[in-house]
Design an enzyme around this catalytic site. Structure first.
Site, short mmCIF file in Angstrom:
data_model
loop_
_atom_site.label_atom_id
_atom_site.label_comp_id
_atom_site.label_asym_id
_atom_site.label_seq_id
_atom_site.Cartn_x
_atom_site.Cartn_y
_atom_site.Cartn_z
N ASP A 34 0.96 18.73 -2.01
CA ASP A 34 2.29 17.97 -1.64
C ASP A 34 2.11 16.28 -1.81
O ASP A 34 1.05 15.76 -1.52
CB ASP A 34 2.74 18.07 0.05
CG ASP A 34 3.99 17.76 0.18
OD1 ASP A 34 5.04 17.93 -0.63
OD2 ASP A 34 4.34 17.32 1.38
N ASN A 82 11.92 25.26 -3.49
CA ASN A 82 11.77 24.24 -4.85
C ASN A 82 12.54 24.95 -6.02
O ASN A 82 13.10 24.15 -6.98
CB ASN A 82 10.71 24.43 -5.26
CG ASN A 82 9.74 23.68 -4.22
OD1 ASN A 82 8.27 23.75 -4.35
ND2 ASN A 82 10.10 22.81 -3.69
#
Length: 254
Positions: A34, A82
């Site tokens: 991340d 996403n």
């Protein structure tokens, strides 16, 4: 000539490695890679550059894991959420992921195993992931789960759906299934069926949440949250995570 910072970093990394001593090594490590976009923004760069920088760090991580004896790594590269990103960002991101998975397979050191709802991905992306898995199917090395189009809730829903379909073909009634179903029945239908649950889950970028990563499998996992954005995640950060893991007493509820 090596910079002083490089010399100091190398010395510190060796010190942390020595501190591991005979500490237990996690068999399965899950990693939420991340912070790529924030890394890029911090440098005034584009989002795509951040994703590429993050992809470039994946082989480093796998080498570190193999070096200490980790048997299985799960990398969360793209969530189901996403997939809702704007097309102008999602399209190049999928291309970067495809290239990254190909680079893992090209080493012929590790077995690639896609985990996720591949049916949600563009057909070309799903095919690239499956092809990488097929090329490395016979490799006798660390197993690398590449979680693409992955969501923990989706995985559990898919597992239950698969379980119901299986028993429907056997002629099992809902009432009969309700009498016998247990956690093992569901576990047998997860994307990671047959694999050990993660011992250690690492998340970079300073966020302290799972965001749906391996929801079922991480019930007894140890967590390590690192401030570094993923492209800046170094070997010493990985060693610190192992050190923290080794210092914990895992009781599994007992």
């Amino acid at each position: 000539m090596r910079r002083l910072s490089d010399v100091l970093y190398a010395a510190y990394a060796k010190r942390v490695a020595r501190q591991l001593g005979g500490a237990p090594v996690p068999r399965h490590v899950g990693v939420l890679v991340d912070g790529n976009r924030r890394w890029a923004k911090q440098r005034g760069a584009g989002t795509e550059e951040g994703h590429r920088a993050g992809a470039d760090n994946i082989l480093n991580l796998l080498a570190w894991c193999e070096e200490v004896g980790v048997e299985l790594v799960t990398l969360w590269l793209l969530s189901t959420d996403n997939l809702n990103r704007p097309e102008r960002e999602l399209r190049p991101l999928l291309g970067i992921i495809e290239d990254s998975v190909d680079s893992i397979a090209a080493t012929m050191q590790w077995r690639v195993n896609p985990v996720g709802a591949l049916d949600l991905l563009p057909a070309a992306t799903a095919q690239r992931l499956k092809a990488a898995a097929e090329r490395t199917r016979e490799v006798d090395g660390m197993l690398v789960n590449v979680a693409v189009g992955y969501g923990g809730r989706r995985e559990i829903a898919d597992a239950v759906r698969s379980l119901l379909h299986e028993h429907a073909t056997r002629g099992t009634s809902i009432e009969e299934l309700a009498e016998v179903i247990d956690v093992e029945h569901i576990a047998e239908h997860l994307y990671t069926k047959g694999q050990p649950d993660p011992d250690l889950v690492i998340r970079t970028s300073g966020e302290q949440r799972l965001s749906g990563f391996l929801l079922w499998q991480s019930a007894h996992s140890e967590f390590y949250f690192c401030e570094a954005y993923w492209p800046d995640f170094r070997k010493v950060d990985f060693l610190r995570a192992l050190r923290a893991y080794g210092e914990r007493h895992r009781r599994f509820g007992s």
